[in-house]
Design a protein around this motif. Structure first.
Motif, PDB file in Angstrom:
ATOM      1  N   LYS A  67      29.142 -40.636  -7.433  1.00  0.00           N
ATOM      2  CA  LYS A  67      29.891 -40.446  -6.189  1.00  0.00           C
ATOM      3  C   LYS A  67      31.355 -40.852  -6.353  1.00  0.00           C
ATOM      4  O   LYS A  67      32.247 -40.202  -5.795  1.00  0.00           O
ATOM      5  CB  LYS A  67      29.223 -41.220  -5.057  1.00  0.00           C
ATOM      6  N   ARG A  68      31.602 -41.902  -7.140  1.00  0.00           N
ATOM      7  CA  ARG A  68      33.001 -42.285  -7.400  1.00  0.00           C
ATOM      8  C   ARG A  68      33.716 -41.192  -8.179  1.00  0.00           C
ATOM      9  O   ARG A  68      34.876 -40.858  -7.893  1.00  0.00           O
ATOM     10  CB  ARG A  68      33.044 -43.614  -8.153  1.00  0.00           C
ATOM     11  N   ALA A  69      33.047 -40.627  -9.174  1.00  0.00           N
ATOM     12  CA  ALA A  69      33.650 -39.530  -9.940  1.00  0.00           C
ATOM     13  C   ALA A  69      33.893 -38.311  -9.067  1.00  0.00           C
ATOM     14  O   ALA A  69      34.911 -37.615  -9.215  1.00  0.00           O
ATOM     15  CB  ALA A  69      32.748 -39.164 -11.119  1.00  0.00           C
ATOM     16  N   LEU A  70      32.983 -38.060  -8.144  1.00  0.00           N
ATOM     17  CA  LEU A  70      33.148 -36.937  -7.221  1.00  0.00           C
ATOM     18  C   LEU A  70      34.364 -37.157  -6.328  1.00  0.00           C
ATOM     19  O   LEU A  70      35.151 -36.228  -6.090  1.00  0.00           O
ATOM     20  CB  LEU A  70      31.880 -36.784  -6.387  1.00  0.00           C
ATOM     21  N   ASP A  71      34.538 -38.386  -5.854  1.00  0.00           N
ATOM     22  CA  ASP A  71      35.706 -38.692  -5.021  1.00  0.00           C
ATOM     23  C   ASP A  71      37.007 -38.611  -5.832  1.00  0.00           C
ATOM     24  O   ASP A  71      38.026 -38.137  -5.329  1.00  0.00           O
ATOM     25  CB  ASP A  71      35.569 -40.092  -4.430  1.00  0.00           C
ATOM     26  N   GLU A  72      36.960 -39.058  -7.082  1.00  0.00           N
ATOM     27  CA  GLU A  72      38.173 -39.102  -7.898  1.00  0.00           C
ATOM     28  C   GLU A  72      38.567 -37.730  -8.435  1.00  0.00           C
ATOM     29  O   GLU A  72      39.746 -37.358  -8.418  1.00  0.00           O
ATOM     30  CB  GLU A  72      37.966 -40.069  -9.071  1.00  0.00           C
ATOM     31  N   HIS A  73      37.594 -36.964  -8.920  1.00  0.00           N
ATOM     32  CA  HIS A  73      37.890 -35.710  -9.608  1.00  0.00           C
ATOM     33  C   HIS A  73      37.560 -34.472  -8.773  1.00  0.00           C
ATOM     34  O   HIS A  73      37.977 -33.363  -9.133  1.00  0.00           O
ATOM     35  CB  HIS A  73      37.106 -35.634 -10.924  1.00  0.00           C
ATOM     36  N   GLY A  74      36.831 -34.648  -7.693  1.00  0.00           N
ATOM     37  CA  GLY A  74      36.364 -33.498  -6.951  1.00  0.00           C
ATOM     38  C   GLY A  74      35.180 -32.845  -7.653  1.00  0.00           C
ATOM     39  O   GLY A  74      34.818 -33.217  -8.768  1.00  0.00           O
ATOM     40  N   PRO A  75      34.554 -31.872  -7.029  1.00  0.00           N
ATOM     41  CA  PRO A  75      33.395 -31.216  -7.631  1.00  0.00           C
ATOM     42  C   PRO A  75      33.774 -30.360  -8.839  1.00  0.00           C
ATOM     43  O   PRO A  75      34.883 -29.827  -8.923  1.00  0.00           O
ATOM     44  CB  PRO A  75      32.849 -30.343  -6.495  1.00  0.00           C
ATOM     45  N   CYS A  76      32.832 -30.245  -9.755  1.00  0.00           N
ATOM     46  CA  CYS A  76      32.988 -29.334 -10.896  1.00  0.00           C
ATOM     47  C   CYS A  76      32.195 -28.059 -10.601  1.00  0.00           C
ATOM     48  O   CYS A  76      31.510 -27.963  -9.576  1.00  0.00           O
ATOM     49  CB  CYS A  76      32.508 -30.010 -12.185  1.00  0.00           C
ATOM     50  N   PRO A  77      32.267 -27.059 -11.465  1.00  0.00           N
ATOM     51  CA  PRO A  77      31.603 -25.783 -11.168  1.00  0.00           C
ATOM     52  C   PRO A  77      30.095 -25.852 -10.965  1.00  0.00           C
ATOM     53  O   PRO A  77      29.535 -24.951 -10.329  1.00  0.00           O
ATOM     54  CB  PRO A  77      31.952 -24.921 -12.391  1.00  0.00           C
ATOM     55  N   ILE A  78      29.404 -26.875 -11.492  1.00  0.00           N
ATOM     56  CA  ILE A  78      27.951 -26.897 -11.308  1.00  0.00           C
ATOM     57  C   ILE A  78      27.496 -27.762 -10.142  1.00  0.00           C
ATOM     58  O   ILE A  78      26.301 -27.943  -9.924  1.00  0.00           O
ATOM     59  CB  ILE A  78      27.214 -27.332 -12.595  1.00  0.00           C
ATOM     60  N   HIS A  79      28.434 -28.308  -9.358  1.00  0.00           N
ATOM     61  CA  HIS A  79      28.045 -29.048  -8.163  1.00  0.00           C
ATOM     62  C   HIS A  79      27.540 -28.086  -7.083  1.00  0.00           C
ATOM     63  O   HIS A  79      28.002 -26.946  -6.986  1.00  0.00           O
ATOM     64  CB  HIS A  79      29.214 -29.877  -7.622  1.00  0.00           C
ATOM     65  N   ARG A  80      26.612 -28.581  -6.286  1.00  0.00           N
ATOM     66  CA  ARG A  80      25.999 -27.777  -5.230  1.00  0.00           C
ATOM     67  C   ARG A  80      26.836 -27.880  -3.953  1.00  0.00           C
ATOM     68  O   ARG A  80      26.808 -28.895  -3.259  1.00  0.00           O
ATOM     69  CB  ARG A  80      24.570 -28.253  -4.967  1.00  0.00           C
ATOM     70  N   ARG A  81      27.564 -26.831  -3.641  1.00  0.00           N
ATOM     71  CA  ARG A  81      28.416 -26.837  -2.449  1.00  0.00           C
ATOM     72  C   ARG A  81      27.612 -26.946  -1.164  1.00  0.00           C
ATOM     73  O   ARG A  81      28.141 -27.317  -0.119  1.00  0.00           O
ATOM     74  CB  ARG A  81      29.258 -25.556  -2.398  1.00  0.00           C
ATOM     75  N   LEU A  82      26.331 -26.625  -1.234  1.00  0.00           N
ATOM     76  CA  LEU A  82      25.465 -26.695  -0.061  1.00  0.00           C
ATOM     77  C   LEU A  82      25.282 -28.126   0.429  1.00  0.00           C
ATOM     78  O   LEU A  82      25.054 -28.353   1.620  1.00  0.00           O
ATOM     79  CB  LEU A  82      24.103 -26.096  -0.411  1.00  0.00           C
ATOM     80  N   PHE A  83      25.396 -29.097  -0.478  1.00  0.00           N
ATOM     81  CA  PHE A  83      25.090 -30.471  -0.122  1.00  0.00           C
ATOM     82  C   PHE A  83      26.318 -31.159   0.476  1.00  0.00           C
ATOM     83  O   PHE A  83      27.443 -31.008  -0.003  1.00  0.00           O
ATOM     84  CB  PHE A  83      24.603 -31.239  -1.343  1.00  0.00           C
ATOM     85  N   ALA A  84      26.087 -31.965   1.498  1.00  0.00           N
ATOM     86  CA  ALA A  84      27.164 -32.543   2.292  1.00  0.00           C
ATOM     87  C   ALA A  84      28.171 -33.354   1.478  1.00  0.00           C
ATOM     88  O   ALA A  84      29.385 -33.204   1.692  1.00  0.00           O
ATOM     89  CB  ALA A  84      26.568 -33.400   3.416  1.00  0.00           C
ATOM     90  N   PRO A  85      27.765 -34.238   0.548  1.00  0.00           N
ATOM     91  CA  PRO A  85      28.787 -35.009  -0.187  1.00  0.00           C
ATOM     92  C   PRO A  85      29.721 -34.131  -1.005  1.00  0.00           C
ATOM     93  O   PRO A  85      30.911 -34.449  -1.141  1.00  0.00           O
ATOM     94  CB  PRO A  85      27.941 -35.921  -1.090  1.00  0.00           C
TER      95      PRO A  85
END
Length: 225
Positions: A183-201
């Motif tokens: 979650k910290r990496a997601l906040d710092e770098h944003g989502p990468c191409p394999i992240h699920r945009r459907l999910f709220a975080p």
């Protein structure tokens, strides 16, 4: 409630064999909860005439260590009819998690060398197959536990392969699950191409960067626990 801990048995398979069902497949999934990567399903057929001593070691994949999962997966792949199927993160975003899970399960069944006479599934319904849905099936039923091991080891391998491509998220450690470091990496770098945009975080991380997501799926789903 926590993990339901039990020793899987062949009771469901024995009942099916006595009714004349020879090819009885156990089916389970791995990866519904993560924020990234595919959902994967595994199917395994334990043949009554070819029982092995290692069947006694089958457990829900979540309850055994990685080395034991790999050992059992190797035995399953070498000595049992089996199949693995996956639904990608794009498919999860497009059709929703439940539908994508069932899609992965159908692909796993399609990958078997024969069509099963009966499918034993962990709490899911697939009406196009003769099946029995068993709550806590991966903890109670040996062939479903086998399917869970195949699904988990295959998915872990896929996420390890993604690690060198997106090292900042440590997919080799968290497998895409919502750990504090992830979650910290997601906040710092944003989502990468394999992240699920459907999910709220993931969607929240995109929106924090001013990126609006217009998903084809009808509604936003929260991240599963």
């Amino acid at each position: 409630m926590g993990l339901y801990q039990a020793v899987p048995t062949l009771n469901a398979e024995l009942a099916a064999w006595r009714r004349g069902f020879r090819h009885v497949a156990g089916l389970d999934e791995a990866g519904r909860g993560p924020l990234a990567g595919p959902v994967v399903a595994g199917a395994a057929i334990l043949e009554p005439g070819f029982a092995r001593t290692w069947w006694a070691d089958l457990r829900d994949s979540k309850l055994i260590v990685a080395e034991e999962r790999e050992r059992l997966a190797e035995s399953l792949r070498a000595e049992c009819a089996h199949g693995v199927g996956a639904a990608t993160h794009e498919e999860i975003d497009t059709i929703g998690l439940i539908a994508a899970t069932k899609l992965a399960m159908r692909r796993a069944l399609d990958a078997l060398p024969c069509r099963p006479d009966l499918v034993l599934i962990d709490a899911v319904s697939l009406p196009e197959y003769r099946h029995r849905s068993i709550i806590h099936g991966d903890a109670l039923c040996a062939s479903i536990a086998a399917g869970s091991i195949l699904a988990k080891t295959h998915r872990d391998g896929l996420m390890e392969a993604f690690h060198p491509v997106y090292p900042q998220y440590k997919f080799n450690e968290n497998r895409g699950y919502s750990t504090p470091d992830h979650k910290r990496a997601l906040d710092e770098h944003g989502p990468c191409p394999i992240h699920r945009r459907l999910f709220a975080p993931v969607r929240a991380a995109l929106e924090a960067r001013g990126i609006a997501i217009d998903l084809p799926f009808r509604a936003l789903e929260p991240s599963p626990a």
